[in-house]
Design a protein around this motif. Structure first.
Motif, PDB file in Angstrom:
ATOM      1  N   LEU A   1       0.912  -1.196   0.039  1.00 41.05           N
ATOM      2  CA  LEU A   1       0.014  -0.027  -0.058  1.00 41.05           C
ATOM      3  C   LEU A   1       0.818   1.267   0.049  1.00 41.05           C
ATOM      4  CD1 LEU A   1      -2.664  -1.018   2.561  1.00 41.05           C
ATOM      5  CD2 LEU A   1      -2.907  -1.120  -0.092  1.00 41.05           C
ATOM      6  N   GLN A   2       2.027   1.222   0.067  1.00 38.25           N
ATOM      7  CA  GLN A   2       3.157   2.200  -0.076  1.00 38.25           C
ATOM      8  C   GLN A   2       3.240   3.059   1.051  1.00 38.25           C
ATOM      9  OE1 GLN A   2       2.509   4.318  -3.948  1.00 38.25           O
ATOM     10  NE2 GLN A   2       2.797   2.437  -4.989  1.00 38.25           N
ATOM     11  N   PHE A   3       2.731   2.599   2.411  1.00 39.11           N
ATOM     12  CA  PHE A   3       2.876   3.487   3.488  1.00 39.11           C
ATOM     13  C   PHE A   3       4.471   3.439   3.945  1.00 39.11           C
ATOM     14  CE2 PHE A   3      -1.395   1.550   4.229  1.00 39.11           C
ATOM     15  CZ  PHE A   3      -1.982   3.183   4.515  1.00 39.11           C
ATOM     16  N   VAL A   4       5.224   2.380   3.448  1.00 40.60           N
ATOM     17  CA  VAL A   4       6.660   2.194   3.773  1.00 40.60           C
ATOM     18  C   VAL A   4       7.389   2.337   2.425  1.00 40.60           C
ATOM     19  CG1 VAL A   4       8.369   1.055   4.792  1.00 40.60           C
ATOM     20  CG2 VAL A   4       6.074   1.137   5.748  1.00 40.60           C
ATOM     21  N   PRO A   5       8.393   3.408   2.419  1.00 39.65           N
ATOM     22  CA  PRO A   5       9.148   3.042   0.950  1.00 39.65           C
ATOM     23  C   PRO A   5      10.081   1.692   0.990  1.00 39.65           C
ATOM     24  CG  PRO A   5       9.740   5.082   2.509  1.00 39.65           C
ATOM     25  CD  PRO A   5       8.875   4.363   3.400  1.00 39.65           C
ATOM     26  N   GLU A   6      10.055   1.506  -0.178  1.00 34.11           N
ATOM     27  CA  GLU A   6      10.725   0.142  -0.543  1.00 34.11           C
ATOM     28  C   GLU A   6      12.048  -0.286   0.090  1.00 34.11           C
ATOM     29  OE1 GLU A   6      10.830  -1.816  -4.487  1.00 34.11           O
ATOM     30  OE2 GLU A   6       9.290  -0.503  -5.107  1.00 34.11           O
ATOM     31  N   HIS A   7      12.843   0.815   0.273  1.00 33.67           N
ATOM     32  CA  HIS A   7      14.018   0.610   0.737  1.00 33.67           C
ATOM     33  C   HIS A   7      14.040   0.460   2.135  1.00 33.67           C
ATOM     34  CE1 HIS A   7      13.651   5.021   1.144  1.00 33.67           C
ATOM     35  NE2 HIS A   7      14.608   5.056   2.165  1.00 33.67           N
ATOM     36  N   ILE A   9      11.244  -1.470   3.775  1.00 36.99           N
ATOM     37  CA  ILE A   9      10.615  -2.420   4.209  1.00 36.99           C
ATOM     38  C   ILE A   9      11.445  -3.412   5.274  1.00 36.99           C
ATOM     39  CG2 ILE A   9       9.517  -4.450   3.128  1.00 36.99           C
ATOM     40  CD1 ILE A   9       8.463  -2.898   0.590  1.00 36.99           C
ATOM     41  N   GLU A  10      12.450  -3.879   4.784  1.00 34.95           N
ATOM     42  CA  GLU A  10      13.176  -4.811   5.568  1.00 34.95           C
ATOM     43  C   GLU A  10      13.438  -4.304   6.836  1.00 34.95           C
ATOM     44  OE1 GLU A  10      14.456  -8.547   6.712  1.00 34.95           O
ATOM     45  OE2 GLU A  10      13.761  -7.980   4.816  1.00 34.95           O
ATOM     46  N   GLU A  11      13.679  -3.046   7.257  1.00 40.49           N
ATOM     47  CA  GLU A  11      13.776  -2.319   8.438  1.00 40.49           C
ATOM     48  C   GLU A  11      12.584  -2.494   9.183  1.00 40.49           C
ATOM     49  OE1 GLU A  11      14.916   1.950  10.114  1.00 40.49           O
ATOM     50  OE2 GLU A  11      15.669   1.293   8.242  1.00 40.49           O
ATOM     51  N   LEU A  12      11.486  -2.271   8.564  1.00 44.02           N
ATOM     52  CA  LEU A  12      10.086  -2.463   9.278  1.00 44.02           C
ATOM     53  C   LEU A  12      10.141  -3.594   9.776  1.00 44.02           C
ATOM     54  CD1 LEU A  12       7.297  -1.078   9.868  1.00 44.02           C
ATOM     55  CD2 LEU A  12       6.741  -1.608   7.510  1.00 44.02           C
ATOM     56  N   ARG A  13      10.342  -4.939   8.768  1.00 40.72           N
ATOM     57  CA  ARG A  13       9.983  -6.204   9.266  1.00 40.72           C
ATOM     58  C   ARG A  13      10.684  -6.435  10.605  1.00 40.72           C
ATOM     59  NH1 ARG A  13      10.242  -7.871   3.131  1.00 40.72           N
ATOM     60  NH2 ARG A  13       8.218  -7.773   2.630  1.00 40.72           N
ATOM     61  N   GLN A  14      12.026  -5.919  10.575  1.00 36.93           N
ATOM     62  CA  GLN A  14      12.910  -6.342  11.707  1.00 36.93           C
ATOM     63  C   GLN A  14      12.308  -5.632  13.137  1.00 36.93           C
ATOM     64  OE1 GLN A  14      16.706  -5.425  10.348  1.00 36.93           O
ATOM     65  NE2 GLN A  14      17.068  -7.125   8.940  1.00 36.93           N
ATOM     66  N   SER A  15      11.752  -4.583  12.867  1.00 33.18           N
ATOM     67  CA  SER A  15      11.431  -3.581  13.931  1.00 33.18           C
ATOM     68  C   SER A  15      10.221  -4.348  14.980  1.00 33.18           C
ATOM     69  CB  SER A  15      10.985  -2.524  13.531  1.00 33.18           C
ATOM     70  OG  SER A  15       9.499  -2.322  12.938  1.00 33.18           O
ATOM     71  N   GLY A  16       9.438  -5.158  14.111  1.00 34.61           N
ATOM     72  CA  GLY A  16       8.314  -6.058  14.759  1.00 34.61           C
ATOM     73  C   GLY A  16       6.939  -5.243  14.581  1.00 34.61           C
ATOM     74  N   LEU A  17       7.120  -3.960  13.961  1.00 36.73           N
ATOM     75  CA  LEU A  17       5.833  -3.337  13.869  1.00 36.73           C
ATOM     76  C   LEU A  17       4.885  -3.818  12.970  1.00 36.73           C
ATOM     77  CD1 LEU A  17       7.288   0.194  13.977  1.00 36.73           C
ATOM     78  CD2 LEU A  17       6.112  -1.027  15.747  1.00 36.73           C
ATOM     79  N   THR A  18       5.205  -4.863  11.995  1.00 39.46           N
ATOM     80  CA  THR A  18       4.691  -5.408  11.021  1.00 39.46           C
ATOM     81  C   THR A  18       3.449  -6.020  11.801  1.00 39.46           C
ATOM     82  OG1 THR A  18       5.937  -7.078  10.600  1.00 39.46           O
ATOM     83  CG2 THR A  18       6.008  -5.379   9.109  1.00 39.46           C
ATOM     84  N   VAL A  19       3.598  -6.602  12.856  1.00 37.21           N
ATOM     85  CA  VAL A  19       2.611  -7.534  13.509  1.00 37.21           C
ATOM     86  C   VAL A  19       1.535  -6.619  13.933  1.00 37.21           C
ATOM     87  CG1 VAL A  19       1.960  -9.036  15.520  1.00 37.21           C
ATOM     88  CG2 VAL A  19       3.961  -9.403  14.309  1.00 37.21           C
ATOM     89  N   ALA A  20       1.967  -5.437  14.661  1.00 42.06           N
ATOM     90  CA  ALA A  20       0.909  -4.521  15.227  1.00 42.06           C
ATOM     91  C   ALA A  20      -0.026  -3.930  14.068  1.00 42.06           C
ATOM     92  CB  ALA A  20       1.723  -3.485  16.149  1.00 42.06           C
ATOM     93  N   ILE A  21       0.791  -3.319  13.123  1.00 43.47           N
ATOM     94  CA  ILE A  21       0.130  -2.829  11.952  1.00 43.47           C
ATOM     95  C   ILE A  21      -0.991  -3.902  11.397  1.00 43.47           C
ATOM     96  CG2 ILE A  21       0.426  -1.994   9.665  1.00 43.47           C
ATOM     97  CD1 ILE A  21       3.213  -0.775  10.654  1.00 43.47           C
ATOM     98  N   SER A  22      -0.573  -4.964  11.194  1.00 43.89           N
ATOM     99  CA  SER A  22      -1.475  -5.967  10.289  1.00 43.89           C
ATOM    100  C   SER A  22      -2.497  -6.201  11.495  1.00 43.89           C
ATOM    101  CB  SER A  22      -0.659  -7.488  10.394  1.00 43.89           C
ATOM    102  OG  SER A  22      -1.285  -8.469   9.922  1.00 43.89           O
ATOM    103  N   ASN A  23      -2.473  -6.249  12.801  1.00 39.33           N
ATOM    104  CA  ASN A  23      -3.389  -6.419  13.703  1.00 39.33           C
ATOM    105  C   ASN A  23      -4.352  -5.401  13.394  1.00 39.33           C
ATOM    106  OD1 ASN A  23      -5.034  -7.654  15.580  1.00 39.33           O
ATOM    107  ND2 ASN A  23      -3.938  -6.752  17.352  1.00 39.33           N
TER     108      ASN A  23
END
Length: 130
Positions: A1-7, A9-23
């Motif tokens: 959805l382009q909330f996060v710049p492509e470069h 994405i990996e940093e976001l995944r490592q942060s653990g926030l993807t679980v909270a955002i997904s929820n």
């Protein structure tokens, strides 16, 4: 959805926030607006903390709600600390600092000051965005 710049994405995944955002997005996708999402989150927490709430005749009582909120807050603080540690950051963030200060105010002035139910949910959402 382009909330996060492509470069990033990996940093976001490592942060653990993807679980909270997904929820949060899953709750929002079920409809009902903010109130519906909040009601579903409360229902999830009642189920999650059912064992601790079993001692109450009414899990919607003021006392049971307070216990459920405390458990949610403890889990939230633990998740924030684990997230910060996993990223090698200090656990300081504006949202966490404000939340902790407000919780201290409540502890020191419990007879006249209470954290509203919605505040915990809002602070968690803000910390996710932060």
């Amino acid at each position: 959805l382009q909330f996060v710049p492509e470069h990033k994405i990996e940093e976001l995944r490592q942060s653990g926030l993807t679980v909270a955002i997904s929820n949060m997005l899953s709750l929002a996708a079920e409809g009902g607006g903010p109130k519906g999402a909040m009601n579903r989150m409360v229902a999830q927490n009642k189920e999650k903390y059912a064992e601790a709430l079993a001692e109450f005749d009414d899990i919607d009582s003021k006392e049971a709600t307070k216990v459920r909120q405390q458990m949610f807050q403890e889990d939230w603080r633990k998740q924030m600390a684990e997230d910060a540690i996993s990223r090698g950051d200090s656990p300081a963030s504006t949202t966490v600092d404000v939340t902790m200060k407000i919780e201290q105010m409540q502890e020191q002035n419990a007879d006249v000051f209470a954290i509203p139910d919605y505040f915990v949910y809002m602070s968690r959402a803000f910390s996710t965005l932060e």
